[in-house]
Design a protein around this motif. Sequence first.
Motif, short mmCIF file in Angstrom:
data_model
loop_
_atom_site.label_atom_id
_atom_site.label_comp_id
_atom_site.label_asym_id
_atom_site.label_seq_id
_atom_site.Cartn_x
_atom_site.Cartn_y
_atom_site.Cartn_z
N ALA A 174 0.81 -1.23 0.00
CA ALA A 174 0.00 0.00 0.00
C ALA A 174 0.83 1.27 0.00
O ALA A 174 0.36 2.33 -0.43
CB ALA A 174 -0.94 -0.01 1.20
N GLY A 175 2.09 1.20 0.46
CA GLY A 175 2.94 2.39 0.50
C GLY A 175 3.69 2.66 -0.79
O GLY A 175 4.37 3.68 -0.91
N ASN A 176 3.57 1.76 -1.77
CA ASN A 176 4.29 1.93 -3.03
C ASN A 176 3.66 3.02 -3.89
O ASN A 176 2.44 3.20 -3.90
CB ASN A 176 4.28 0.62 -3.83
N ARG A 177 4.50 3.74 -4.63
CA ARG A 177 3.97 4.71 -5.60
C ARG A 177 3.51 4.01 -6.87
O ARG A 177 2.61 4.48 -7.56
CB ARG A 177 5.03 5.75 -5.94
N ARG A 178 4.13 2.88 -7.19
CA ARG A 178 3.75 2.03 -8.32
C ARG A 178 3.91 0.59 -7.89
O ARG A 178 4.72 0.28 -7.02
CB ARG A 178 4.61 2.29 -9.56
N ILE A 179 3.14 -0.29 -8.52
CA ILE A 179 3.24 -1.72 -8.19
C ILE A 179 3.52 -2.50 -9.47
O ILE A 179 2.80 -2.35 -10.47
CB ILE A 179 1.93 -2.23 -7.54
N ARG A 180 4.57 -3.30 -9.45
CA ARG A 180 4.87 -4.15 -10.61
C ARG A 180 3.92 -5.34 -10.62
O ARG A 180 3.54 -5.86 -9.57
CB ARG A 180 6.32 -4.63 -10.55
N LEU A 181 3.56 -5.77 -11.82
CA LEU A 181 2.61 -6.88 -11.94
C LEU A 181 3.08 -8.11 -11.18
O LEU A 181 2.30 -8.79 -10.52
CB LEU A 181 2.41 -7.23 -13.42
N CYS A 182 4.36 -8.40 -11.24
CA CYS A 182 4.88 -9.60 -10.58
C CYS A 182 4.69 -9.53 -9.06
O CYS A 182 4.62 -10.56 -8.39
CB CYS A 182 6.34 -9.83 -10.92
N GLU A 183 4.61 -8.32 -8.50
CA GLU A 183 4.44 -8.17 -7.05
C GLU A 183 3.04 -8.55 -6.58
O GLU A 183 2.81 -8.73 -5.39
CB GLU A 183 4.74 -6.73 -6.64
N LEU A 184 2.11 -8.66 -7.50
CA LEU A 184 0.73 -8.99 -7.15
C LEU A 184 0.48 -10.49 -7.10
O LEU A 184 -0.62 -10.93 -6.76
CB LEU A 184 -0.24 -8.35 -8.15
N ALA A 185 1.48 -11.30 -7.42
CA ALA A 185 1.30 -12.75 -7.50
C ALA A 185 0.97 -13.38 -6.16
O ALA A 185 0.32 -14.44 -6.10
CB ALA A 185 2.55 -13.40 -8.09
N ASP A 186 1.37 -12.73 -5.07
CA ASP A 186 1.11 -13.31 -3.74
C ASP A 186 -0.21 -12.82 -3.13
O ASP A 186 -0.53 -13.19 -2.00
CB ASP A 186 2.26 -12.95 -2.78
N SER A 187 -0.95 -12.01 -3.85
CA SER A 187 -2.22 -11.49 -3.37
C SER A 187 -3.36 -12.01 -4.24
O SER A 187 -3.13 -12.66 -5.27
CB SER A 187 -2.22 -9.96 -3.37
N ALA A 209 -3.42 -15.56 -16.43
CA ALA A 209 -2.63 -16.66 -16.99
C ALA A 209 -1.22 -16.21 -17.36
O ALA A 209 -0.24 -16.94 -17.13
CB ALA A 209 -3.34 -17.22 -18.22
N ASP A 210 -1.09 -15.01 -17.91
CA ASP A 210 0.22 -14.54 -18.34
C ASP A 210 1.14 -14.18 -17.17
O ASP A 210 2.37 -14.28 -17.30
CB ASP A 210 0.06 -13.32 -19.25
N PHE A 211 0.56 -13.76 -16.04
CA PHE A 211 1.40 -13.28 -14.93
C PHE A 211 1.18 -14.06 -13.63
O PHE A 211 1.57 -13.61 -12.57
CB PHE A 211 1.16 -11.78 -14.71
N ARG A 212 0.54 -15.23 -13.74
CA ARG A 212 0.35 -16.13 -12.61
C ARG A 212 -0.34 -15.43 -11.43
O ARG A 212 0.08 -15.53 -10.29
CB ARG A 212 1.68 -16.72 -12.17
N LEU A 213 -1.40 -14.71 -11.77
CA LEU A 213 -2.18 -14.02 -10.75
C LEU A 213 -3.36 -14.88 -10.32
O LEU A 213 -3.79 -15.77 -11.05
CB LEU A 213 -2.68 -12.67 -11.29
N VAL A 258 -0.30 0.25 -11.95
CA VAL A 258 0.41 -1.01 -12.16
C VAL A 258 1.37 -0.83 -13.33
O VAL A 258 1.01 -0.26 -14.37
CB VAL A 258 -0.58 -2.16 -12.46
N VAL A 259 2.60 -1.34 -13.16
CA VAL A 259 3.64 -1.12 -14.18
C VAL A 259 4.44 -2.40 -14.44
O VAL A 259 4.26 -3.41 -13.76
CB VAL A 259 4.61 0.01 -13.74
N GLU A 260 5.31 -2.31 -15.42
CA GLU A 260 6.30 -3.36 -15.79
C GLU A 260 5.68 -4.74 -16.01
O GLU A 260 6.04 -5.69 -15.29
CB GLU A 260 7.41 -3.42 -14.72
#
Length: 320
Positions: A174-187, A209-213, A258-260
Amino acid sequence: MELDLGAVRAFIAIADHQHFSEAADQLGLTQQAISKRIAKLEDGLGTTLFQRSRSGSDLTEDGATFLPHARALIALADQASESVRGCVRPLRVDVLETRLAATELIRSFHHANAGFEVDIITSSGLRSGRSALVNGAIDVAFARVVGALDPSIEYMPAYLEPLHVLIGRKHPLAGNRRIRLCELADSVARMPGNEPGSEWALFYEDLAADFRLTIDTSGPDFGLDHLLDDIGAAADSFVFTGERLRAPWHPEVVQIPVVEPIPCYPHAMLWQRRNRHPALPRLTDYVRAAYQPYDPETQWLPATELHSGRWSAAHGSTDR
């Protein structure tokens, strides 16, 4: 039975507003008068069109079946009247939901072209929009194009909307200014409004499917306000949203890009080739001029969109 056009107009207004009182205000009627029109219509059709509750009036199965035909009937009646009166009716624009990007686009168009009136109609997306365009019930629809279209329907890219997330303050990102797609895999992405088979649900299935979300579509769907209450209380979930979504403010929820890469939802503009509404050429020019093409270096689109080739065109395309 011979349908009363006034009753059919009342039926459409209630279907759009989901409340008898708001529909009555739109039509300049009392709530009693609009209730009598619906009762007469239901009696003539021999079925119940609405399921009433404290929260509003939802269409029954028969009501949902009758709605596109009712819209087509009123569209034909209006066209017949206009043919002899010479007046220009409002441009009827179909959007999935008034909070979404398409409504903002039409709003900005209307501000720049105040001489044209616009009616915003909400629907179930491409599934209802296809038939509504063909039968003339609407002039324009904004949706993601999936599957075959009637040959009479034209379309072009309108807007590639970058995705953001709405995430609770308890979440570690929640404190990030941007979130990379890969960082969302654990949520877990909570999206109970993703109706199976809809063009937007298919988009998020490809993204997952593309980013294992992980996307949780279980319901019921009580609406965005209630969903934000859940997100605000959680430390392991979020909801995807468009950059232009007019999300209600919530003290425990933040919105982060969401970025990268940047996942982009592809909004297309669709219309009937034979439609001669004078505002339509102005709208197509407006959308085409504002369109920003897909950037493969920074953005993500589903493979089906990339294979179509339509999103790389600098000024839009109607290739199929």
